[in-house]
Write an enzyme that holds these catalytic residues in place. Sequence first.
Site, PDB file in Angstrom:
ATOM      1  N   GLU A 288      79.467  31.356  13.021  1.00  0.00           N
ATOM      2  CA  GLU A 288      78.614  31.556  13.309  1.00  0.00           C
ATOM      3  C   GLU A 288      77.627  31.885  11.974  1.00  0.00           C
ATOM      4  OE1 GLU A 288      76.851  31.899  16.269  1.00  0.00           O
ATOM      5  OE2 GLU A 288      78.580  30.507  17.210  1.00  0.00           O
ATOM      6  N   TRP A 291      76.268  28.959  10.272  1.00  0.00           N
ATOM      7  CA  TRP A 291      75.245  28.263  11.392  1.00  0.00           C
ATOM      8  C   TRP A 291      74.311  28.850  10.643  1.00  0.00           C
ATOM      9  CZ3 TRP A 291      74.040  24.690  14.088  1.00  0.00           C
ATOM     10  CH2 TRP A 291      74.543  23.922  14.930  1.00  0.00           C
ATOM     11  N   TRP A 320      54.490  19.049  27.350  1.00  0.00           N
ATOM     12  CA  TRP A 320      54.550  19.858  28.511  1.00  0.00           C
ATOM     13  C   TRP A 320      53.140  20.331  29.012  1.00  0.00           C
ATOM     14  CZ3 TRP A 320      59.152  20.626  27.256  1.00  0.00           C
ATOM     15  CH2 TRP A 320      59.569  20.280  25.464  1.00  0.00           C
ATOM     16  N   ASN A 355      73.537  36.252  22.948  1.00  0.00           N
ATOM     17  CA  ASN A 355      73.055  35.351  21.906  1.00  0.00           C
ATOM     18  C   ASN A 355      73.388  34.507  23.006  1.00  0.00           C
ATOM     19  OD1 ASN A 355      72.570  33.077  20.043  1.00  0.00           O
ATOM     20  ND2 ASN A 355      74.955  32.184  20.029  1.00  0.00           N
ATOM     21  N   TRP A 373      58.350  24.689  23.744  1.00  0.00           N
ATOM     22  CA  TRP A 373      59.082  25.234  22.646  1.00  0.00           C
ATOM     23  C   TRP A 373      58.624  26.576  21.401  1.00  0.00           C
ATOM     24  CZ3 TRP A 373      59.626  25.568  17.929  1.00  0.00           C
ATOM     25  CH2 TRP A 373      59.503  24.184  16.762  1.00  0.00           C
ATOM     26  N   TRP A 396      65.944  27.871  18.333  1.00  0.00           N
ATOM     27  CA  TRP A 396      64.986  27.510  19.533  1.00  0.00           C
ATOM     28  C   TRP A 396      65.004  25.526  20.144  1.00  0.00           C
ATOM     29  CZ3 TRP A 396      62.225  28.704  24.081  1.00  0.00           C
ATOM     30  CH2 TRP A 396      62.576  29.900  24.196  1.00  0.00           C
TER      31      TRP A 396
END
Length: 482
Positions: A288, A291, A320, A355, A373, A396
């Site tokens: 993590e 990341w 969208w 998370n 988004w 996202w």
Amino acid sequence: MSTSSSLHIVWLRNDLRAYDNAALYYAAAVAKSEPDSAVVALFIATAKSWQQHQMAPIKQDFIRRRVIQLQSELAEQGIALLALEAGHYNDCSSIFEQLSALGMVALYSQTEYELREQQRDKRITRQLEAAGITVNWYDRLCTMAPGSILTQSGDTYKVFTPFKRNWLARLAQQGVTCYPKVKSANYYNVSALSNQLTLPLMAACDNSSAAWPVTEQQVLEQMRLFCQQQVADYQQSRDFPALSGTSNLSAYLACGIISAQQCVNRLQMEAGAALEQEKSGASIWLSELIWREFYKHILVAYPDLIKHQPFQADTAAIRWRNSHTLFKAWCDGKTGYPIVDAAMRQLNQTGWMHNRLRMITASFLVKDLHVDWRWGEHYFMSQLIDGDFAANNGGWQWAASTGTDAAPYFRIFNPVTQSERFDPDGTFLRQFIPELLKLNSKEIHWPHKKGTPPAYWPAVVDHNEARKITLTLFTEAKNADG
């Protein structure tokens, strides 16, 4: 105590700590070797720029509280911290012009990666160097600085797994360095200095972030205890929002109250051989942290991301639907899907979200409600105490299937099955949705079954129908260039 010295200014931004602060460390070392030199820490609150970047009010308060606390902590080390209130980043040039005239001889600071921040720092560098002032930048936001983890052809990795493999190899080769806390030999009284500056001292905080401790020792102790007592169970408990299974350190990393290097170093000290086990809690938590760095490396290599462009260019063609009504229902936690609503209420009430829930709510906004988004990305930043552009944007775009190493567009979270799997007893749901307190652990995940009286907000969309629309939207976009 001195008021007439050569000033070595340490400009604090996302490194609000005394331990493992390279800028403080080197400023103190240089000042110690020079007669009549003193180290002065500087913080500039830029509320208007923060607001332009959608920084959450709770994060702004968190930063202000931390700066006030850091003033006391640094004073014990013989270092004064001058905290000023400005409006925009552009006001920083005037501050440094005044400091140059008042005895500043060198600047020390940690780099930042976002585009406007980079532009600001380049302007300040040119300005100070033209005045004969030494400028020192330290790249310490990541354990492995952007540009240090590259493919064989010299490119930035676009996929996480090979990036992680290279990152781990580099860690094994060079280890991690943390700087000790330092003392200044010559305390500088900044009261006279502040009286000569045109900008006021930093405004007071409003204590909206009071639930989050800001003492450095408390945060370091929290990190130590997590690595000692909780990280072993991290893999099993991290996805269950009703459990205290995560480190809760993200807000402190985002503001630099602790560093990534400190986290890695402490994890190595406490976890030992468990770090070599691929599925251990320690190795998963390290992943993590990696990341977090991966997204920062991506941001530096692809600065258009700061302009909210999708990493996968073909997804810019997605049409969208962008219903303001559905978006508001999502923001308010009134979609009729309990796990989504509970998560959004957690965010709105506490300034933080688990998370697993970030992934669920992001997937729901994009792939069930068909809202761009970027609307969700902005909303999260406006609410999160741990808001960090690279991590938020990366998360996202992963959920929206528009980013690097993104989830395939046909991977669409089912919010009901996610709820049943990760909150099986409904404990988390009941914490944030009192309307569902009387429902049992089976009914609570989907309180809309036929033949039962209305127990909750009606569902704003049908998940199965929404899934079909999502597949069509992505297929149309991908065929547009073909």
